[in-house]
Design an enzyme around this catalytic site. Structure first.
Site, PDB file in Angstrom:
ATOM      1  N   HIS B  41      43.711-118.522   5.624  1.00 20.26           N
ATOM      2  CA  HIS B  41      43.246-117.823   4.427  1.00 20.26           C
ATOM      3  C   HIS B  41      44.187-118.065   3.259  1.00 20.26           C
ATOM      4  O   HIS B  41      45.383-117.821   3.357  1.00 20.26           O
ATOM      5  CB  HIS B  41      43.148-116.324   4.700  1.00 20.26           C
ATOM      6  CG  HIS B  41      42.185-116.005   5.802  1.00 20.26           C
ATOM      7  ND1 HIS B  41      42.465-116.198   7.133  1.00 20.26           N
ATOM      8  CD2 HIS B  41      40.917-115.510   5.768  1.00 20.26           C
ATOM      9  CE1 HIS B  41      41.426-115.841   7.872  1.00 20.26           C
ATOM     10  NE2 HIS B  41      40.476-115.418   7.082  1.00 20.26           N
ATOM     11  N   HIS B 268      38.460-117.205   0.494  1.00 13.41           N
ATOM     12  CA  HIS B 268      38.894-116.148   1.401  1.00 13.41           C
ATOM     13  C   HIS B 268      39.396-116.715   2.717  1.00 13.41           C
ATOM     14  O   HIS B 268      40.506-116.425   3.151  1.00 13.41           O
ATOM     15  CB  HIS B 268      37.758-115.159   1.647  1.00 13.41           C
ATOM     16  CG  HIS B 268      38.155-113.979   2.468  1.00 13.41           C
ATOM     17  ND1 HIS B 268      38.413-114.066   3.818  1.00 13.41           N
ATOM     18  CD2 HIS B 268      38.351-112.692   2.127  1.00 13.41           C
ATOM     19  CE1 HIS B 268      38.753-112.868   4.271  1.00 13.41           C
ATOM     20  NE2 HIS B 268      38.722-112.016   3.268  1.00 13.41           N
ATOM     21  N   GLU B 413      39.834 -90.337  18.378  1.00  6.94           N
ATOM     22  CA  GLU B 413      40.457 -91.121  19.438  1.00  6.94           C
ATOM     23  C   GLU B 413      41.048 -92.438  18.944  1.00  6.94           C
ATOM     24  O   GLU B 413      42.168 -92.804  19.318  1.00  6.94           O
ATOM     25  CB  GLU B 413      39.440 -91.428  20.552  1.00  6.94           C
ATOM     26  CG  GLU B 413      39.189 -90.289  21.501  1.00  6.94           C
ATOM     27  CD  GLU B 413      38.096 -89.361  21.015  1.00  6.94           C
ATOM     28  OE1 GLU B 413      37.581 -89.590  19.888  1.00  6.94           O
ATOM     29  OE2 GLU B 413      37.757 -88.408  21.725  1.00  6.94           O
ATOM     30  N   HIS B 475      28.948 -88.191  29.229  1.00  6.30           N
ATOM     31  CA  HIS B 475      30.329 -87.752  29.429  1.00  6.30           C
ATOM     32  C   HIS B 475      30.898 -88.194  30.774  1.00  6.30           C
ATOM     33  O   HIS B 475      32.024 -87.835  31.103  1.00  6.30           O
ATOM     34  CB  HIS B 475      30.422 -86.229  29.297  1.00  6.30           C
ATOM     35  CG  HIS B 475      30.371 -85.761  27.870  1.00  6.30           C
ATOM     36  ND1 HIS B 475      29.350 -86.105  27.015  1.00  6.30           N
ATOM     37  CD2 HIS B 475      31.227 -84.993  27.127  1.00  6.30           C
ATOM     38  CE1 HIS B 475      29.570 -85.565  25.825  1.00  6.30           C
ATOM     39  NE2 HIS B 475      30.695 -84.893  25.865  1.00  6.30           N
TER      40      HIS B 475
END
Lengths: 667, 667
Positions: B41, B268, B413, B475
């Site tokens: 880049h 980029h 998390e 879950h």
């Protein structure tokens, strides 16, 4: 305060008295469900009840006799742990019954611990926080796209109830920024801000000014007393007309309505104590016996049903009328009814070197031409994912271009995948989303939730091995193919060449009950010298012999770019009868009849070698005790792909040497 | 405009002329690196160069002769694809050299495609967007905690350079909300807002008002011209003194300084074209030959080195002085030097039924008393994770309580796991973070990046199987144990009982080069009737015989709660010699000598059965062709755990029946 003792005079009560009592009945059901199961959440459902009850009884459009009516408003309970609330409401609506409520959280009930999409009236399986919100963004996107591209007959709201935990989960923030950018004005989110979490008060972990943040994302924000019914109604009506997605922050009280535990975060994830239940029921004017639901309250809940049914009849008539136009009917059937015509497939030159990511782009372009329901885009990897042609042909979906079919997701893999699930759940559109395979990790929670819900979505994962090259270990997937195979009901395709890529894409579209992940090369791979028909047939079985080799002495099991490598190896080992098996999809292969499997990869006899540029874990199943797994059980490195192939032993001569060495050891 | 032709008179130039030329030299190095590698880049490093060069030459504190000096300011290049920028700077600093730059992105170089933490001067491996920012939040947290709890001698800034892609990635938003809540005033982030991404202009996918959003998170925000050196200096100086984390939004231009491609997003992810390079060098006053770095520019870069070195000497002296106090020295060595004393372990009653999550809590409390460097918390699952006692004993880390050792992460998390990596990278603290195992998916990108970087962190994952029960399939982890084992260099522990839990925790602390995941039961499991010494020895080998059975006919391989189940099965099958092997950690087992492994789990002879409440994929490696895997290859369901154990066949009698059936088939 009215009580059950006066229920005979219910029809004479003021409307407000009726509403309040109905609400109390809902709360009683919530309390009883959680108590009977001795498991679940009481506090949250009670704080969200005012909003939800008003929404369902006064605003939500649906067909009382058909939970699947296409133009229904969508309601997503993102705070899925508040499942008792939606079950209590759906019972009054008539799609569940008291017997269901009594089996709350029991095996094979229709009232599992968290809402599951199979239940009538549940639009999405929720519970993993934040994802309900993300899916709702997808649903509102689908509505907006279909309204513009198919018909203004598709015109509904998407409502969300979300809690403090949802708002902390970053996928909400990412999805909100997409919704704001796209100006999804028919998305209305109620934030049940009750300031209580499992671990205590929210201010232990959060001091975010969500109004400011959401305004920064381009949302319309209102803050209200979430227990004040007039404020709820005013906020809803305002939200329905603004030109941006709407956030209604309702300040609420955990366990609202309980006798002595209002505001107590200990009610978050637990039943109320028995004496608290008794006192609460007394306070709410309810009888002490559990699961009280009088017919008067049911009738009150359903008093809009006639007008709702009339709306549905009118809508169906308008659809029939419009469908007299042949073109409209075709478009309608292709999208809303998800009818598929035969799709012409692209043609690739056999023997040419084509990266499978490029073949994906070609296939996407060909399918997109014929399938107006195909929408999607890339997580800011458009040139790398080869979705640039799709984007420029169909334009970006935006505030100013509702007809755009390309979704410029930005660097937001997880919101992308959650929204894709929402688009699929909405129906009428088939979403795809592209990124690098290594970033599948970012969207893994949504991959799983898509698989649980049987969402037909297409995940394009390019740059699928160390062959990524110079970008190095952070960008080289090593464990990802296998880690994706670990997710039940996710089809993981790793096509060997351009033709297999098209066949995998076709299968992804045609089978409707699994999400699909296509793992694609960055580098060119040779198109196998076989017909598209053979390829399609082979891919449809998950694994097949690309060498037409009978009674092999050696079987090379390979996927993706390693199929071509295995072919080279077989050329170097002409002293043996070598079968090369391309295994583009384990999941589909596992579903084949035993006799097909035992013929293709016999348990005994030929020595089996797996070749895959990834971890070897999992391959033992196919190679057996005497087999050999050639893979990569450590992170990659930054270097040109070819140098890494040498370094990591993924050249034909190195693979051959390993196989011969192993054969010698076995002798 | 000064040019290389005048370099002999460099010392006579104005300071601004020197700075500008040095900046041009940096840009020349960037351009040459990317061109020589023909990969990488160019555009982003050139837009971030002004800020970074000023930071390194005028503000950043470090020890020129020791990249690991503890009190250095941390600099994290979150936009890791701008690696050429940091390599160009580190070369002028003296920690890399031109030879390194010439090997940019080549095998075994010190200049890989994305920055890797092993390189001197690189604080964190970055590239996967957003995570550099998240790790920096962890570093700033560590600094603040250590400053309060150990000494004000620890007192440094954490600087970040991040790009548009970072800000879209939701982990940044979640981590920013934590940093705002905690008031991390020594965290300073430069947002290189160059409005160009891989897929084009940022406004294709984003219209967020980041200033407003970050103010909503409690940050101090400044917007400046990112190429104006005076504005950069003023913004930095302001940011250093405000009492909140600071965001400096620098409006910049992609490929700033290039001859004709300024603002072009095509720069980029690509080298500049050759003719553009020639013109750019001319424009910048550079010679055409590549990798131009005159000694004058190096000296200019290093002109603060003497004063920096003096600061370091002063600091070291202060440390020595303080260490004359015995208590201080002990604390210093325990934290900064990471010295470990022998830790007293908790004692559990053999035969008692204790959930391993509860044993984790007990162990945590015991270790925390003795190890001041142990910090962490739960993602809003405090009671479920049994970290509540830790939280109440040591208090929440907050704006008002810098001494708090509990991190109330909220439902975040992924930011939690990224911050944990940052805390570990900072050094001086050992972080733990708890959530449900099923939500390991949410933090998976950070689990991987922690493993790549050898971060010593402890992930507590409770509720580790269908035994979660009523919460249902969303879950209940099914594939998670195996999916975590797929990640190279992550120790996945699934202890069988309370004693093993302590042993796994102890190993997690003692070995310093891997992240650790502890998979723990919600339900009670019986403490095995064996000494803690045997347990510790067994766990240290990853797998061991808990039955002391020689010459077994049948070997049951089990982990976690299924070890107790296997013991029950062995009781039911006393007609056979049954060995039960507890395998708490595959990764450690794999590192054992061959003779240990072939004795414990011989390839031939005894029939082997794996028993684990999760997918069977991966177990074939140990059970061989004739073995049997007892597991669960589909999603769970909502019901009490015991009902599910019946339903899914995880009772002793059902397992026994399956094994006997399999044995009969083999006969």
């Amino acid at each position: 305060m009215r009580s059950y003792l006066d229920i005979d005079t219910f029809s004479e009560w003021t409307n407000e008295e009726q509403n309040q009592f109905a609400l109390s009945v809902t709360k009683g059901l919530i309390i009883d469900m959680v108590r009977k199961a001795n498991s679940g959440h009481s506090g949250g459902p009670m704080s969200s009840a005012d909003f939800s009850q008003i929404l369902f009884t006064e605003y939500l459009n649906f067909d009382p006799s058909d939970p699947e009516w296409f133009n229904r408003d969508r309601f997503v309970l993102s705070a899925g742990h508040e499942s008792a609330l939606i079950y209590a409401i759906l019972t009054q609506l008539g799609w569940l019954n008291i017997d269901d409520l009594q089996k709350f959280r029991q095996l094979n009930s229709r009232t599992p611990g968290h809402p599951e999409v199979e239940i009538p009236g549940v639009e999405a399986t929720t519970g993993p926080l934040g994802q309900g919100f993300g899916m709702a963004v997808g649903m509102a996107t689908a509505e907006s796209m279909l309204r513009a591209s198919v018909s203004e007959l598709i015109d509904h709201f998407t409502y969300v109830v979300a809690g403090d935990g949802d708002f902390q989960e970053p996928v909400v923030l990412g999805a909100a920024s997409m919704a704001g950018h796209w100006g999804l004005s028919k998305l209305i989110v109620f934030y049940d801000s009750n300031n209580a979490q499992i671990s205590g008060k929210v201010d232990r972990s959060d001091s975010t000014n969500y109004a400011q943040v959401f305004e920064g994302f381009g949302w319309h924000v209102q803050e209200i007393d979430g227990h004040n019914h007039e404020e709820i109604r005013e906020a809803l009506e305002k939200a329905q007309v603004v030109d941006r997605p709407s956030l209604i922050i309702g300040k609420t009280i955990m366990a609202m309505g309980s006798a002595t535990m209002e505001g107590d975060y200990e009610t978050h994830g637990a039943p109320l104590p028995l004496d608290e239940i008794a006192k609460t029921k007394e306070k709410l004017g309810l009888p002490s016996e559990p699961f009280y639901l009088p017919n008067e309250v049911i009738s009150h809940f359903q008093n809009r049903f006639n007008s709702l049914k009339e709306k549905v009849i009118d809508w169906n008539e308008s659809v029939s009328e419009s469908c007299k136009d042949k073109n409209f009917k075709l478009l309608w059937n292709n999208t809303v009814k998800e009818e598929l015509d035969n799709i012409d497939l692209p043609v690739f030159e056999r023997g040419a070197s084509i990266a499978t990511r490029k073949a994906f782009g070609t296939t996407l372009d060909e399918f997109a031409k014929q399938l107006p329901s195909l929408v999607g885009g890339s997580a800011d990897l458009e040139p790398s994912n080869y979705t640039g042609n799709f984007a420029s042909t169909y334009g970006d979906f935006s505030k100013d271009n509702r007809l755009g079919r390309n979704l410029a997701f930005g660097v937001r893999e997880f919101p992308m995948a959650a929204a894709m699930n929402g688009i699929a759940l909405h129906g009428g559109l088939i979403p795809f989303g592209g990124t690098f395979l290594v970033f599948a990790d970012y969207e893994r929670p949504a991959l799983r939730l898509g698989a649980i819900q049987n969402c037909r979505v297409i995940h394009e994962f390019t740059h699928d091995s160390f062959w990524v090259g110079e970008d190095g270990p952070t960008h080289q997937p090593i464990e990802h193919a296998m880690a994706l195979r670990a997710i039940p009901n996710l089809n993981v395709f790793r096509p060997a060449d351009a033709q297999e890529t098209t066949a995998c894409f076709k299968m992804s579209i045609e089978q409707k009950s699994s999400p699909n992940a296509l793992l694609l090369t960055r580098q060119g791979v040779k198109v196998l010298d076989q017909s598209m028909e053979k390829t399609i047939d082979g891919v449809s079985k998950g694994a097949y012999d690309v060498t037409n080799c009978d009674n092999p002495e050696l079987i090379l099991l390979a996927t993706g770019s390693e199929v071509g490598l295995a072919m080279e190896v077989s050329q170097l080992m002409q002293d043996k009868k070598v079968r090369v098996v391309s295994m583009p999809c384990w999941e589909i292969y596992e579903k084949q009849p035993e006799d097909y499997k035992s013929l293709l990869i016999p348990k005994r006899g030929a020595m089996k070698v797996s070749i895959e540029a990834g971890i070897t874990m999992g391959w033992d199943k196919y190679i057996g005790s005497n087999g050999l797994s050639i893979g990569l059980d450590h992170y990659g490195a930054s270097a040109p792909g070819k140098d890494l192939a040498e370094e990591f032993g993924f050249t034909a001569t190195k693979v051959e040497a390993k196989i011969r060495e192993h054969l010698n050891k076995l002798l």
